[in-house]
Design a protein around this motif. Structure first.
Motif, PDB file in Angstrom:
ATOM      1  N   HIS A  97       0.864  -1.211   0.126  1.00 40.47           N
ATOM      2  CA  HIS A  97      -0.092   0.135   0.019  1.00 40.47           C
ATOM      3  C   HIS A  97       0.821   0.956  -0.032  1.00 40.47           C
ATOM      4  CE1 HIS A  97      -2.783   2.763   2.129  1.00 40.47           C
ATOM      5  NE2 HIS A  97      -3.264   3.049   0.971  1.00 40.47           N
ATOM      6  N   ARG A  98       1.980   1.245   1.011  1.00 42.40           N
ATOM      7  CA  ARG A  98       2.691   2.644   0.733  1.00 42.40           C
ATOM      8  C   ARG A  98       3.627   2.746  -0.436  1.00 42.40           C
ATOM      9  NH1 ARG A  98       2.486   5.063   5.752  1.00 42.40           N
ATOM     10  NH2 ARG A  98       0.600   4.297   6.524  1.00 42.40           N
ATOM     11  N   CYS A  99       3.850   1.591  -1.186  1.00 38.26           N
ATOM     12  CA  CYS A  99       4.495   1.936  -2.416  1.00 38.26           C
ATOM     13  C   CYS A  99       3.569   2.242  -3.485  1.00 38.26           C
ATOM     14  CB  CYS A  99       4.996   0.133  -3.000  1.00 38.26           C
ATOM     15  SG  CYS A  99       5.598   0.320  -4.688  1.00 38.26           S
ATOM     16  N   PHE A 100       2.215   1.998  -3.288  1.00 39.79           N
ATOM     17  CA  PHE A 100       1.121   2.737  -4.346  1.00 39.79           C
ATOM     18  C   PHE A 100       1.178   4.112  -3.911  1.00 39.79           C
ATOM     19  CE2 PHE A 100      -0.757  -1.854  -5.049  1.00 39.79           C
ATOM     20  CZ  PHE A 100      -0.123  -1.920  -6.353  1.00 39.79           C
ATOM     21  N   LEU A 101       1.149   4.329  -2.557  1.00 37.59           N
ATOM     22  CA  LEU A 101       1.082   5.699  -2.241  1.00 37.59           C
ATOM     23  C   LEU A 101       2.117   6.637  -2.706  1.00 37.59           C
ATOM     24  CD1 LEU A 101      -0.266   5.268   1.371  1.00 37.59           C
ATOM     25  CD2 LEU A 101      -1.455   6.406  -0.383  1.00 37.59           C
ATOM     26  N   VAL A 185       9.546   2.480  -2.942  1.00 38.26           N
ATOM     27  CA  VAL A 185       9.429   3.580  -2.238  1.00 38.26           C
ATOM     28  C   VAL A 185      10.832   4.663  -2.138  1.00 38.26           C
ATOM     29  CG1 VAL A 185       8.752   4.957   0.033  1.00 38.26           C
ATOM     30  CG2 VAL A 185       7.604   2.724  -1.045  1.00 38.26           C
ATOM     31  N   ILE A 186      11.840   3.924  -1.863  1.00 40.31           N
ATOM     32  CA  ILE A 186      13.173   4.455  -2.116  1.00 40.31           C
ATOM     33  C   ILE A 186      13.508   4.990  -3.304  1.00 40.31           C
ATOM     34  CG2 ILE A 186      15.746   4.196  -1.574  1.00 40.31           C
ATOM     35  CD1 ILE A 186      15.096   2.107   0.512  1.00 40.31           C
ATOM     36  N   HIS A 187      13.129   4.367  -4.411  1.00 39.72           N
ATOM     37  CA  HIS A 187      13.423   4.560  -5.722  1.00 39.72           C
ATOM     38  C   HIS A 187      12.541   5.785  -6.196  1.00 39.72           C
ATOM     39  CE1 HIS A 187      14.396   4.442  -9.966  1.00 39.72           C
ATOM     40  NE2 HIS A 187      12.961   4.373 -10.291  1.00 39.72           N
ATOM     41  N   THR A 188      11.362   5.742  -5.833  1.00 39.20           N
ATOM     42  CA  THR A 188      10.532   6.868  -5.953  1.00 39.20           C
ATOM     43  C   THR A 188      10.953   8.190  -5.285  1.00 39.20           C
ATOM     44  OG1 THR A 188       8.682   5.298  -6.132  1.00 39.20           O
ATOM     45  CG2 THR A 188       7.949   7.552  -5.881  1.00 39.20           C
ATOM     46  N   ALA A 189      11.684   8.148  -3.972  1.00 39.48           N
ATOM     47  CA  ALA A 189      11.960   9.294  -3.285  1.00 39.48           C
ATOM     48  C   ALA A 189      13.174   9.895  -4.141  1.00 39.48           C
ATOM     49  CB  ALA A 189      12.396   8.740  -1.818  1.00 39.48           C
ATOM     50  N   ARG A 190      13.685   9.143  -5.000  1.00 40.62           N
ATOM     51  CA  ARG A 190      14.903   9.626  -5.569  1.00 40.62           C
ATOM     52  C   ARG A 190      14.492  10.267  -7.047  1.00 40.62           C
ATOM     53  NH1 ARG A 190      19.552   4.912  -4.594  1.00 40.62           N
ATOM     54  NH2 ARG A 190      19.519   5.325  -2.260  1.00 40.62           N
ATOM     55  N   LEU A 191      13.380  10.211  -7.144  1.00 41.30           N
ATOM     56  CA  LEU A 191      12.904  10.661  -8.698  1.00 41.30           C
ATOM     57  C   LEU A 191      12.978  12.226  -8.964  1.00 41.30           C
ATOM     58  CD1 LEU A 191      10.110   8.123  -9.618  1.00 41.30           C
ATOM     59  CD2 LEU A 191      12.252   7.793 -10.505  1.00 41.30           C
ATOM     60  N   GLY A 192      12.520  12.941  -8.027  1.00 41.50           N
ATOM     61  CA  GLY A 192      12.419  14.412  -7.901  1.00 41.50           C
ATOM     62  C   GLY A 192      11.968  14.728  -6.657  1.00 41.50           C
ATOM     63  N   GLN A 198       6.050  12.982  -0.698  1.00 42.93           N
ATOM     64  CA  GLN A 198       4.975  11.873  -0.650  1.00 42.93           C
ATOM     65  C   GLN A 198       5.601  10.692  -0.520  1.00 42.93           C
ATOM     66  OE1 GLN A 198       3.295  12.401  -4.506  1.00 42.93           O
ATOM     67  NE2 GLN A 198       1.986  14.074  -3.936  1.00 42.93           N
ATOM     68  N   ALA A 199       7.002  10.290  -0.810  1.00 43.86           N
ATOM     69  CA  ALA A 199       7.554   8.986  -0.879  1.00 43.86           C
ATOM     70  C   ALA A 199       8.531   8.960   0.576  1.00 43.86           C
ATOM     71  CB  ALA A 199       8.614   9.075  -2.225  1.00 43.86           C
ATOM     72  N   THR A 200       8.832   9.961   1.173  1.00 38.79           N
ATOM     73  CA  THR A 200       9.657   9.671   2.317  1.00 38.79           C
ATOM     74  C   THR A 200       8.562   9.383   3.418  1.00 38.79           C
ATOM     75  OG1 THR A 200       9.789  12.167   2.561  1.00 38.79           O
ATOM     76  CG2 THR A 200      11.693  11.187   1.577  1.00 38.79           C
ATOM     77  N   GLN A 201       7.459   9.969   3.591  1.00 41.11           N
ATOM     78  CA  GLN A 201       6.531   9.943   4.664  1.00 41.11           C
ATOM     79  C   GLN A 201       6.247   8.342   4.916  1.00 41.11           C
ATOM     80  OE1 GLN A 201       6.511  12.202   6.733  1.00 41.11           O
ATOM     81  NE2 GLN A 201       4.501  11.367   8.164  1.00 41.11           N
ATOM     82  N   PRO A 202       5.892   7.685   3.769  1.00 41.13           N
ATOM     83  CA  PRO A 202       5.381   6.195   3.813  1.00 41.13           C
ATOM     84  C   PRO A 202       6.699   5.374   4.358  1.00 41.13           C
ATOM     85  CG  PRO A 202       4.303   7.126   2.025  1.00 41.13           C
ATOM     86  CD  PRO A 202       5.504   8.229   2.568  1.00 41.13           C
ATOM     87  N   LEU A 203       7.856   5.948   3.753  1.00 43.66           N
ATOM     88  CA  LEU A 203       9.382   5.225   4.220  1.00 43.66           C
ATOM     89  C   LEU A 203       9.408   5.234   5.641  1.00 43.66           C
ATOM     90  CD1 LEU A 203      11.615   3.665   2.685  1.00 43.66           C
ATOM     91  CD2 LEU A 203      12.797   6.060   2.480  1.00 43.66           C
TER      92      LEU A 203
END
Length: 288
Positions: A97-101, A185-192, A198-203
């Motif tokens: 779920h956090r990955c989708f978020l 999620v970590i990869h998403t946090a590095r996109l921009g 949005q990515a670091t809070q679920p992480l």
């Protein structure tokens, strides 16, 4: 090791006194105060599992040290397996779920509804119950003779099969299916920068829950494989089983701290509560 029973009793007592109030508090806040979302459904079910597990600590202590009866041993073993599987499966659901978020926040908020989360949670409980019934006599039947009654004997081949299934379904597969979404999620946090918040809070919650769960439950599975190998002395096995048992209970005490200090819904609740207290405080003017 004559000090081991007293040591085990004291630690179980502390875990019981800490785990029951903490998980009850999480249940109370989740049920009455926190906004109902898919995330809170996962945490509510995990808190229920942790509460049941910690409430049954006296049952385990009773049959180990006082009433060595098979029905209490089976019930305690079933509850242990049910908690392990349900916690692992719910942790997988949280990770996915956090990955989708993180990757698709708009889609996740629209599709991952609390109703869907409830149905998924019911499915995980049913699946956990199915696995637990296959392992209802393993934990205590493999304990050293001084810690259990000798009226029940488990089939060695059945024990090996159940231990393997338990390790794969309750540890290895959930570990993989929890880590893969976390890496996403970590990869998403590095996109921009636009997706960083949005990515670091679920992480945050994942980096707290995943290592804690699998580190605390690793000795549980290691103890099973050591017991099946029959290469250790009974005294050493007694120490190992007590250590594995204590760590599994400690995990149920640590989870509420992660929920209350890292989860967005709980943090918003604390913020609203603090704002109400500040607004109603005499002598303070409302902020512009």
């Amino acid at each position: 090791m004559t000090f081991l029973p007293n040591y085990f009793l004291v630690l179980c007592g502390w875990v019981f006194l800490a785990g029951v109030p903490l998980n009850s508090y999480v249940l109370l806040i989740t049920s009455c105060h926190v906004e109902r979302t898919a995330s809170t459904v996962w945490f509510l079910n995990r808190a229920v599992s942790d509460l049941i597990f910690t409430v049954c600590i006296p049952l385990r202590l009773t049959f180990i040290f006082f009433l060595q009866v098979d029905w209490a041993r089976r019930l305690s073993s079933t509850i242990t397996s049910l908690h392990m599987f349900s916690s692992a499966f719910l942790l997988m659901a949280i990770s996915i779920h956090r990955c989708f978020l993180a990757a698709r926040p708009e889609w996740a908020q629209k599709r991952c509804t609390p109703c869907l989360a409830c149905w998924v949670a019911l499915g995980t409980w049913a699946l956990s119950a199915g696995f637990s019934l296959r392992c209802d006599d393993l934990w205590e039947s493999l304990l050293p003779p001084p810690s259990t009654s000798m009226n029940f004997q488990v089939d060695p081949e059945r024990a090996k099969t159940a231990v393997t299934i338990q390790f794969l379904a309750g540890f290895l597969v959930p570990l993989a299916l929890s880590l893969i979404p976390t890496f996403c999620v970590i990869h998403t946090a590095r996109l921009g920068r636009n997706r960083l918040i949005q990515a670091t809070q679920p992480l945050k919650i994942l980096l707290g829950l995943i290592p804690t769960f699998f580190v605390c439950w690793l000795p549980y599975h290691v103890f099973y494989f050591l017991q099946l190998s029959a290469t250790h002395s009974w005294t050493l096995l007694e120490i190992e089983s007590s250590f594995a048992c204590i760590l599994s209970y400690v995990n149920s005490c640590l989870n509420p701290f992660f929920y209350l200090t890292m989860e967005e819904e709980f943090l918003r609740y604390w913020q609203r509560a603090r704002n109400r207290h500040t607004t109603n405080h005499p002598g303070l003017e409302p902020a512009n």
